[in-house]
Design a protein around this motif. Structure first.
Motif, mmCIF file in Angstrom:
data_model
loop_
_atom_site.group_PDB
_atom_site.id
_atom_site.type_symbol
_atom_site.label_atom_id
_atom_site.label_comp_id
_atom_site.label_asym_id
_atom_site.label_seq_id
_atom_site.Cartn_x
_atom_site.Cartn_y
_atom_site.Cartn_z
ATOM 1 N N GLN A 111 54.971 36.992 51.732
ATOM 2 C CA GLN A 111 54.811 38.389 52.501
ATOM 3 C C GLN A 111 53.269 38.587 52.109
ATOM 4 O OE1 GLN A 111 57.196 41.402 50.766
ATOM 5 N NE2 GLN A 111 58.906 40.257 50.573
ATOM 6 N N GLN A 112 52.577 39.212 53.209
ATOM 7 C CA GLN A 112 51.235 39.249 53.293
ATOM 8 C C GLN A 112 51.114 40.654 53.563
ATOM 9 O OE1 GLN A 112 48.900 37.442 56.106
ATOM 10 N NE2 GLN A 112 47.223 37.056 54.600
ATOM 11 N N GLU A 113 50.528 41.452 52.595
ATOM 12 C CA GLU A 113 50.147 42.821 52.813
ATOM 13 C C GLU A 113 49.061 43.059 53.648
ATOM 14 O OE1 GLU A 113 52.600 44.888 51.869
ATOM 15 O OE2 GLU A 113 53.649 43.087 51.109
ATOM 16 N N TRP A 114 48.931 43.969 54.737
ATOM 17 C CA TRP A 114 47.953 44.350 55.360
ATOM 18 C C TRP A 114 47.767 45.873 55.284
ATOM 19 C CZ3 TRP A 114 44.944 41.281 59.156
ATOM 20 C CH2 TRP A 114 45.307 39.804 59.074
ATOM 21 N N TYR A 115 46.658 46.449 55.837
ATOM 22 C CA TYR A 115 46.580 47.821 55.885
ATOM 23 C C TYR A 115 45.498 48.337 56.854
ATOM 24 C CZ TYR A 115 42.033 47.339 53.453
ATOM 25 O OH TYR A 115 40.845 47.060 52.993
ATOM 26 N N LYS A 116 45.580 49.502 57.386
ATOM 27 C CA LYS A 116 44.810 49.874 58.367
ATOM 28 C C LYS A 116 43.960 51.012 57.796
ATOM 29 C CE LYS A 116 45.230 51.851 63.047
ATOM 30 N NZ LYS A 116 46.249 52.664 64.129
ATOM 31 N N SER A 117 42.443 50.939 58.283
ATOM 32 C CA SER A 117 41.622 51.830 57.907
ATOM 33 C C SER A 117 41.077 52.133 59.172
ATOM 34 C CB SER A 117 40.556 51.185 56.953
ATOM 35 O OG SER A 117 39.647 50.499 57.704
ATOM 36 N N ALA A 118 40.061 53.096 58.987
ATOM 37 C CA ALA A 118 39.183 53.682 60.452
ATOM 38 C C ALA A 118 38.587 52.474 61.023
ATOM 39 C CB ALA A 118 38.239 54.705 59.902
ATOM 40 N N THR A 119 38.283 51.337 60.569
ATOM 41 C CA THR A 119 37.669 50.314 61.214
ATOM 42 C C THR A 119 38.569 49.026 61.576
ATOM 43 O OG1 THR A 119 36.950 49.348 58.960
ATOM 44 C CG2 THR A 119 35.431 50.760 60.011
ATOM 45 N N GLY A 120 39.892 49.238 61.355
ATOM 46 C CA GLY A 120 40.822 48.228 61.855
ATOM 47 C C GLY A 120 41.793 47.721 60.777
ATOM 48 N N TRP A 121 42.411 46.654 61.144
ATOM 49 C CA TRP A 121 43.486 46.102 59.996
ATOM 50 C C TRP A 121 42.911 44.944 59.066
ATOM 51 C CZ3 TRP A 121 48.377 47.568 59.249
ATOM 52 C CH2 TRP A 121 48.897 48.557 59.940
ATOM 53 N N TRP A 122 43.327 45.113 57.784
ATOM 54 C CA TRP A 122 42.667 44.352 57.028
ATOM 55 C C TRP A 122 43.723 43.708 55.999
ATOM 56 C CZ3 TRP A 122 37.773 43.539 58.189
ATOM 57 C CH2 TRP A 122 37.060 44.710 58.797
ATOM 58 N N ILE A 123 43.494 42.597 55.219
ATOM 59 C CA ILE A 123 44.257 41.919 54.485
ATOM 60 C C ILE A 123 44.104 42.577 53.159
ATOM 61 C CG2 ILE A 123 44.778 39.893 53.202
ATOM 62 C CD1 ILE A 123 43.927 38.299 55.712
ATOM 63 N N THR A 124 45.268 42.738 52.186
ATOM 64 C CA THR A 124 44.969 42.883 50.908
ATOM 65 C C THR A 124 44.937 41.874 50.196
ATOM 66 O OG1 THR A 124 46.527 45.244 51.473
ATOM 67 C CG2 THR A 124 46.213 44.235 49.075
ATOM 68 N N TRP A 125 43.734 41.700 49.566
ATOM 69 C CA TRP A 125 43.773 40.350 48.651
ATOM 70 C C TRP A 125 42.492 40.629 47.383
ATOM 71 C CZ3 TRP A 125 39.420 37.256 47.161
ATOM 72 C CH2 TRP A 125 39.593 36.162 46.781
#
Length: 130
Positions: A111-125
């Motif tokens: 499972q890989q966690e991602w999150y969205k901010s004002a600048t796009g989608w990013w990996i949680t690492w």
């Protein structure tokens, strides 16, 4: 005029597609040892160099035979948050890899966690502590 629910469903489908594509590009970069491309999916510029160095170390020990994005689950939008995270997603990835020098092929689903901010989608690492 579209209903709010229809707009939300459309946005969720769009975000799902973005995370699927991003996860595929990220894992292709990991598979082929392209550290700078893989690191570009980390929002924090200072973490990118740390990640690249970590991935470079991993390259000597792990070879990726096959990587496949199985599914992405998008969480509802975070409207009342005081953080910069607008939405979260979990990508389920099937990885076939082997470690050196043993060369025993293993298959796992991660499972890989991602999150969205004002600048796009990013990996949680987070950098490994070992």
């Amino acid at each position: 005029a579209q209903t709010e629910a229809a707009e939300e469903a459309q946005m969720e489908a769009h975000d799902n597609s973005l995370v699927q594509d991003s996860a595929r590009i990220y894992w292709d970069a990991v598979r082929w040892g392209d550290g700078s491309k893989a690191a570009s999916f980390l929002e924090e510029p200072g973490m990118r160099l740390v990640y690249e160095a970590w991935l470079e170390d991993q390259k000597d020990a792990t070879r990726y035979e096959e990587v496949q994005v199985l599914q992405v689950q998008i969480e509802p939008e975070n409207n009342e948050s005081v953080t910069s995270v607008l939405r979260k997603a979990t990508a389920y990835i099937r990885i076939k890899s082997y470690t050196l020098p043993e060369q025993i092929l293993t298959s796992q689903t991660v499972q890989q966690e991602w999150y969205k901010s004002a600048t796009g989608w990013w990996i949680t690492w987070e950098p490994p502590t070992d």
